[in-house]
Design a protein around this motif. Structure first.
Motif, PDB file in Angstrom:
ATOM      1  N   HIS A  96       7.587   7.009  -7.369  1.00 51.09           N
ATOM      2  CA  HIS A  96       8.946   7.046  -7.930  1.00 51.09           C
ATOM      3  C   HIS A  96       9.611   5.687  -7.862  1.00 51.09           C
ATOM      4  O   HIS A  96       9.353   4.883  -6.981  1.00 51.09           O
ATOM      5  CB  HIS A  96       9.811   8.049  -7.155  1.00 51.09           C
ATOM      6  N   GLN A  97      10.540   5.527  -8.816  1.00 56.08           N
ATOM      7  CA  GLN A  97      11.323   4.305  -8.895  1.00 56.08           C
ATOM      8  C   GLN A  97      12.212   4.131  -7.653  1.00 56.08           C
ATOM      9  O   GLN A  97      12.403   3.036  -7.163  1.00 56.08           O
ATOM     10  CB  GLN A  97      12.199   4.454 -10.151  1.00 56.08           C
ATOM     11  N   ASP A  98      12.719   5.258  -7.155  1.00 55.25           N
ATOM     12  CA  ASP A  98      13.750   5.189  -6.128  1.00 55.25           C
ATOM     13  C   ASP A  98      13.168   5.415  -4.730  1.00 55.25           C
ATOM     14  O   ASP A  98      12.921   6.553  -4.331  1.00 55.25           O
ATOM     15  CB  ASP A  98      14.809   6.271  -6.431  1.00 55.25           C
ATOM     16  N   PRO A  99      12.970   4.349  -3.954  1.00 57.04           N
ATOM     17  CA  PRO A  99      12.369   4.532  -2.636  1.00 57.04           C
ATOM     18  C   PRO A  99      13.332   5.207  -1.663  1.00 57.04           C
ATOM     19  O   PRO A  99      12.931   5.607  -0.567  1.00 57.04           O
ATOM     20  CB  PRO A  99      12.060   3.097  -2.185  1.00 57.04           C
ATOM     21  N   PHE A 100      14.630   5.338  -2.063  1.00 58.24           N
ATOM     22  CA  PHE A 100      15.602   5.946  -1.147  1.00 58.24           C
ATOM     23  C   PHE A 100      15.581   7.464  -1.208  1.00 58.24           C
ATOM     24  O   PHE A 100      16.007   8.132  -0.298  1.00 58.24           O
ATOM     25  CB  PHE A 100      17.010   5.413  -1.451  1.00 58.24           C
ATOM     26  N   SER A 101      15.095   8.022  -2.330  1.00 63.38           N
ATOM     27  CA  SER A 101      15.091   9.483  -2.405  1.00 63.38           C
ATOM     28  C   SER A 101      13.677  10.057  -2.363  1.00 63.38           C
ATOM     29  O   SER A 101      13.512  11.264  -2.332  1.00 63.38           O
ATOM     30  CB  SER A 101      15.807   9.941  -3.678  1.00 63.38           C
ATOM     31  N   THR A 108       9.450  11.376  10.333  1.00 63.07           N
ATOM     32  CA  THR A 108       9.084  10.004  10.701  1.00 63.07           C
ATOM     33  C   THR A 108       7.975   9.526   9.765  1.00 63.07           C
ATOM     34  O   THR A 108       7.315  10.336   9.086  1.00 63.07           O
ATOM     35  CB  THR A 108       8.547   9.925  12.141  1.00 63.07           C
ATOM     36  N   VAL A 109       7.763   8.225   9.776  1.00 55.50           N
ATOM     37  CA  VAL A 109       6.689   7.660   8.959  1.00 55.50           C
ATOM     38  C   VAL A 109       5.352   8.314   9.349  1.00 55.50           C
ATOM     39  O   VAL A 109       4.536   8.647   8.485  1.00 55.50           O
ATOM     40  CB  VAL A 109       6.636   6.121   9.166  1.00 55.50           C
ATOM     41  N   TYR A 110       5.178   8.558  10.636  1.00 55.35           N
ATOM     42  CA  TYR A 110       3.917   9.174  11.086  1.00 55.35           C
ATOM     43  C   TYR A 110       3.743  10.559  10.435  1.00 55.35           C
ATOM     44  O   TYR A 110       2.672  10.885   9.905  1.00 55.35           O
ATOM     45  CB  TYR A 110       3.893   9.299  12.613  1.00 55.35           C
ATOM     46  N   THR A 111       4.806  11.357  10.436  1.00 50.98           N
ATOM     47  CA  THR A 111       4.710  12.703   9.835  1.00 50.98           C
ATOM     48  C   THR A 111       4.461  12.597   8.337  1.00 50.98           C
ATOM     49  O   THR A 111       3.621  13.310   7.773  1.00 50.98           O
ATOM     50  CB  THR A 111       6.013  13.502  10.094  1.00 50.98           C
ATOM     51  N   PRO A 143       3.012  -4.921  13.062  1.00 49.69           N
ATOM     52  CA  PRO A 143       2.015  -4.005  13.599  1.00 49.69           C
ATOM     53  C   PRO A 143       2.434  -2.557  13.335  1.00 49.69           C
ATOM     54  O   PRO A 143       3.627  -2.244  13.401  1.00 49.69           O
ATOM     55  CB  PRO A 143       2.021  -4.315  15.096  1.00 49.69           C
ATOM     56  N   PRO A 144       1.465  -1.676  13.066  1.00 48.43           N
ATOM     57  CA  PRO A 144       1.799  -0.282  12.706  1.00 48.43           C
ATOM     58  C   PRO A 144       2.667   0.410  13.746  1.00 48.43           C
ATOM     59  O   PRO A 144       3.533   1.215  13.399  1.00 48.43           O
ATOM     60  CB  PRO A 144       0.425   0.404  12.604  1.00 48.43           C
ATOM     61  N   SER A 145       2.471   0.072  15.011  1.00 55.07           N
ATOM     62  CA  SER A 145       3.237   0.752  16.068  1.00 55.07           C
ATOM     63  C   SER A 145       4.746   0.514  15.901  1.00 55.07           C
ATOM     64  O   SER A 145       5.555   1.320  16.370  1.00 55.07           O
ATOM     65  CB  SER A 145       2.766   0.269  17.438  1.00 55.07           C
ATOM     66  N   ASP A 146       5.137  -0.570  15.222  1.00 53.16           N
ATOM     67  CA  ASP A 146       6.568  -0.836  15.008  1.00 53.16           C
ATOM     68  C   ASP A 146       7.175   0.102  13.964  1.00 53.16           C
ATOM     69  O   ASP A 146       8.391   0.194  13.849  1.00 53.16           O
ATOM     70  CB  ASP A 146       6.772  -2.271  14.485  1.00 53.16           C
ATOM     71  N   PHE A 147       6.331   0.721  13.142  1.00 49.86           N
ATOM     72  CA  PHE A 147       6.852   1.500  12.013  1.00 49.86           C
ATOM     73  C   PHE A 147       6.585   3.000  12.117  1.00 49.86           C
ATOM     74  O   PHE A 147       7.291   3.795  11.512  1.00 49.86           O
ATOM     75  CB  PHE A 147       6.249   0.973  10.697  1.00 49.86           C
ATOM     76  N   GLN A 154      15.713   3.921   8.692  1.00 49.80           N
ATOM     77  CA  GLN A 154      15.535   2.733   9.536  1.00 49.80           C
ATOM     78  C   GLN A 154      14.642   1.680   8.871  1.00 49.80           C
ATOM     79  O   GLN A 154      14.171   0.756   9.515  1.00 49.80           O
ATOM     80  CB  GLN A 154      14.947   3.156  10.890  1.00 49.80           C
ATOM     81  N   LEU A 155      14.380   1.891   7.575  1.00 48.95           N
ATOM     82  CA  LEU A 155      13.530   0.950   6.825  1.00 48.95           C
ATOM     83  C   LEU A 155      14.327   0.334   5.673  1.00 48.95           C
ATOM     84  O   LEU A 155      15.244   0.964   5.145  1.00 48.95           O
ATOM     85  CB  LEU A 155      12.325   1.688   6.229  1.00 48.95           C
ATOM     86  N   SER A 156      13.919  -0.857   5.257  1.00 45.40           N
ATOM     87  CA  SER A 156      14.534  -1.459   4.064  1.00 45.40           C
ATOM     88  C   SER A 156      13.942  -0.789   2.822  1.00 45.40           C
ATOM     89  O   SER A 156      12.934  -0.062   2.912  1.00 45.40           O
ATOM     90  CB  SER A 156      14.231  -2.958   4.019  1.00 45.40           C
ATOM     91  N   GLY A 157      14.534  -1.054   1.657  1.00 49.20           N
ATOM     92  CA  GLY A 157      14.019  -0.472   0.410  1.00 49.20           C
ATOM     93  C   GLY A 157      12.564  -0.845   0.170  1.00 49.20           C
ATOM     94  O   GLY A 157      11.740  -0.001  -0.201  1.00 49.20           O
ATOM     95  N   GLY A 158      12.236  -2.109   0.399  1.00 43.36           N
ATOM     96  CA  GLY A 158      10.859  -2.566   0.200  1.00 43.36           C
ATOM     97  C   GLY A 158       9.899  -1.875   1.166  1.00 43.36           C
ATOM     98  O   GLY A 158       8.800  -1.476   0.790  1.00 43.36           O
ATOM     99  N   GLN A 159      10.351  -1.722   2.420  1.00 46.33           N
ATOM    100  CA  GLN A 159       9.483  -1.043   3.408  1.00 46.33           C
ATOM    101  C   GLN A 159       9.295   0.430   3.048  1.00 46.33           C
ATOM    102  O   GLN A 159       8.207   0.982   3.203  1.00 46.33           O
ATOM    103  CB  GLN A 159      10.093  -1.184   4.803  1.00 46.33           C
ATOM    104  N   ARG A 160      10.342   1.055   2.538  1.00 47.22           N
ATOM    105  CA  ARG A 160      10.206   2.473   2.112  1.00 47.22           C
ATOM    106  C   ARG A 160       9.207   2.592   0.969  1.00 47.22           C
ATOM    107  O   ARG A 160       8.407   3.521   0.928  1.00 47.22           O
ATOM    108  CB  ARG A 160      11.537   3.015   1.621  1.00 47.22           C
ATOM    109  N   GLN A 161       9.297   1.651   0.023  1.00 48.43           N
ATOM    110  CA  GLN A 161       8.363   1.714  -1.103  1.00 48.43           C
ATOM    111  C   GLN A 161       6.933   1.521  -0.591  1.00 48.43           C
ATOM    112  O   GLN A 161       6.001   2.136  -1.097  1.00 48.43           O
ATOM    113  CB  GLN A 161       8.758   0.665  -2.159  1.00 48.43           C
ATOM    114  N   ARG A 162       6.762   0.711   0.454  1.00 48.11           N
ATOM    115  CA  ARG A 162       5.425   0.534   1.041  1.00 48.11           C
ATOM    116  C   ARG A 162       4.950   1.833   1.702  1.00 48.11           C
ATOM    117  O   ARG A 162       3.782   2.202   1.599  1.00 48.11           O
ATOM    118  CB  ARG A 162       5.440  -0.601   2.078  1.00 48.11           C
ATOM    119  N   VAL A 163       5.874   2.538   2.368  1.00 42.29           N
ATOM    120  CA  VAL A 163       5.484   3.824   2.983  1.00 42.29           C
ATOM    121  C   VAL A 163       5.115   4.823   1.882  1.00 42.29           C
ATOM    122  O   VAL A 163       4.112   5.555   1.988  1.00 42.29           O
ATOM    123  CB  VAL A 163       6.623   4.383   3.879  1.00 42.29           C
ATOM    124  N   ALA A 164       5.906   4.833   0.806  1.00 43.43           N
ATOM    125  CA  ALA A 164       5.600   5.744  -0.312  1.00 43.43           C
ATOM    126  C   ALA A 164       4.208   5.424  -0.876  1.00 43.43           C
ATOM    127  O   ALA A 164       3.428   6.330  -1.194  1.00 43.43           O
ATOM    128  CB  ALA A 164       6.660   5.620  -1.404  1.00 43.43           C
TER     129      ALA A 164
END
Ligand SMILES: Nc1ncnc2c1ncn2[C@@H]1O[C@H](COP(=O)(O)OP(=O)(O)OP(=O)(O)O)[C@@H](O)[C@H]1O
Ligand code: SF4
Ligand SMILES: [Mg+2]
Length: 330
Positions: A96-101, A108-111, A143-147, A154-164
């Motif tokens: 998706h275009q929108d990493p915020f939604s 959590t990122v882990y889940t 490092p992955p343990s930080d995220f 708790q993530l920036s838009g760019g970091q959210r898009q990376r998680v997506a």
């Protein structure tokens, strides 16, 4: 080009819009015929509202065509068994275009990353944690343990898009449909996401369908790719990225390029063409004939306003829908 992977045949999508008693049917996609080849990068460009997102979602199986067929690996997706359709949905992923939604705010990122691994039995349960860390490394969240135990807020838009993207990569997709993946991200983080897409394309040989307003970013991800230009729900030109930039043939593409690209002698030599009208026709009341005739500076009365041109191959691998562009250009 690789093997045929996805084939769209005469695909139409209509939506009902309006109030309770004033509902009208609008044709958002009209007669889309397109083959997507294994391993290619295909850009979809066009003005806002022309149907790029709808087409991306149709290809991903998220929107059903009103009519027409979509074949995946030769099989009609509407005739697939439940298991076949689930495999198709896993293999063809939509970013998706929108990493915020796009991420669940209470997970959590882990889940977020472990769920698809468990659901699709991608790795042995004892290896899930290691795999989540590997996915985070793959998308540059180190490092992955930080995220791992952060929540999306708790993530920036760019970091959210990376998680997506990591979530998508967790299910080992064959096709990634990236819908304007950097348009809602801070400018400073855009190049990082584009570089990541470029790396993923090279490492995995994934097929990428890249929806954008910005041809320069498409060219960054793949110079060898193709691009389809859309106008009011139809496809008006389809060819290689480089050829489109240096030799656009459809009047709409020529105008789009002169508006989109800064003058750059390396990538475009398109001539300056001006619109007859700035007004885009309403999708509720599409003009007859060529849908571009109300704005096209070359429109021929009695032809362009009467008959809609078909998308035809005017030179090898160059398809154009315009009465003026004939098949004898070689
Ligand atoms: N669920 C819906 N119901 C009714 N109309 C819709 C729906 N989804 C999209 N549309 C309409 O279909 C047309 C195409 O929308 P779409 O989102 O595919 O365009 P787009 O090219 O992705 O635009 P943008 O560049 O702004 O993202 C628009 O006119 C839009 O208003
Ligand atoms: S068919 Fe006619 S109106 Fe449409 S783009 Fe070609 S010249 Fe213009
Ligand atoms: Mg869109």
């Amino acid at each position: 080009m690789g093997k045929e992977l996805i084939k769209l045949m005469n695909v139409y999508v209509s939506f009902r819009i309006g109030g309770l008693f004033t509902k009208v049917l609008v044709n958002v996609l009209r007669n889309i015929n397109l083959i997507i080849y294994d391993g290619e990068t295909l850009g979809l460009v066009g003005e806002s509202g022309c149907g790029k997102t709808t087409l991306g979602k149709v290809i991903a199986g998220l929107i059903k065509p009103t009519s027409g067929k979509i074949l995946y690996k030769g099989k009609d997706i509407s005739a697939m068994t439940k298991d076949e359709f689930l495999t198709f949905r896993r293999e063809v992923q939509y970013l998706h275009q929108d990493p915020f939604s796009s991420l669940n705010p209470v997970q959590t990122v882990y889940t977020i990353l472990s769920r698809p691994l468990i659901k699709h039995k991608i790795v042995d349960p004892s290896n899930v944690e290691e795999e989540v860390m590997e996915l985070l490394r793959m998308v540059g969240l180190t490092p992955p343990s930080d995220f791992m135990y952060r929540y999306p807020h708790q993530l920036s838009g760019g970091q959210r898009q990376r998680v997506a993207l990591a979530r998508i990569m967790s299910v080992r997709p064959k096709v990634l449909i990236a819908d304007e993946p950097v348009s809602m991200i801070d400018v400073s983080q855009r190049i990082g996401i584009l570089r990541l897409l470029l790396d993923l394309r090279k490492e995995t040989n994934m097929t990428i369908i890249y929806i954008t307003h910005d041809l320069a970013t498409l060219r960054y991800i793949s110079r060898e790719g193709r691009v389809a230009v859309m106008y009011l729900g139809g496809m008006v030109e389809l060819t290689d990225v480089e050829r489109l930039l240096t030799r656009p043939l459809h009047p709409y593409t020529q105008i789009l390029l002169s508006a989109l690209l800064e003058p750059d002698p390396n990538i475009t030599r398109n001539k300056k063409v001006n619109l007859r009208s700035m007004d885009i026709p309403s999708i509720v009341n599409l003009p007859p004939g060529c849908k571009f005739h109300t704005r096209c500076p070359y429109a021929i009365n009695g032809i362009c306003d009467v008959k809609e041109p078909d998308l035809v191959e005017v030179e090898t691998n160059h398809y154009v829908a315009c009465h003026l562009v004939k098949g004898d250009l070689k």
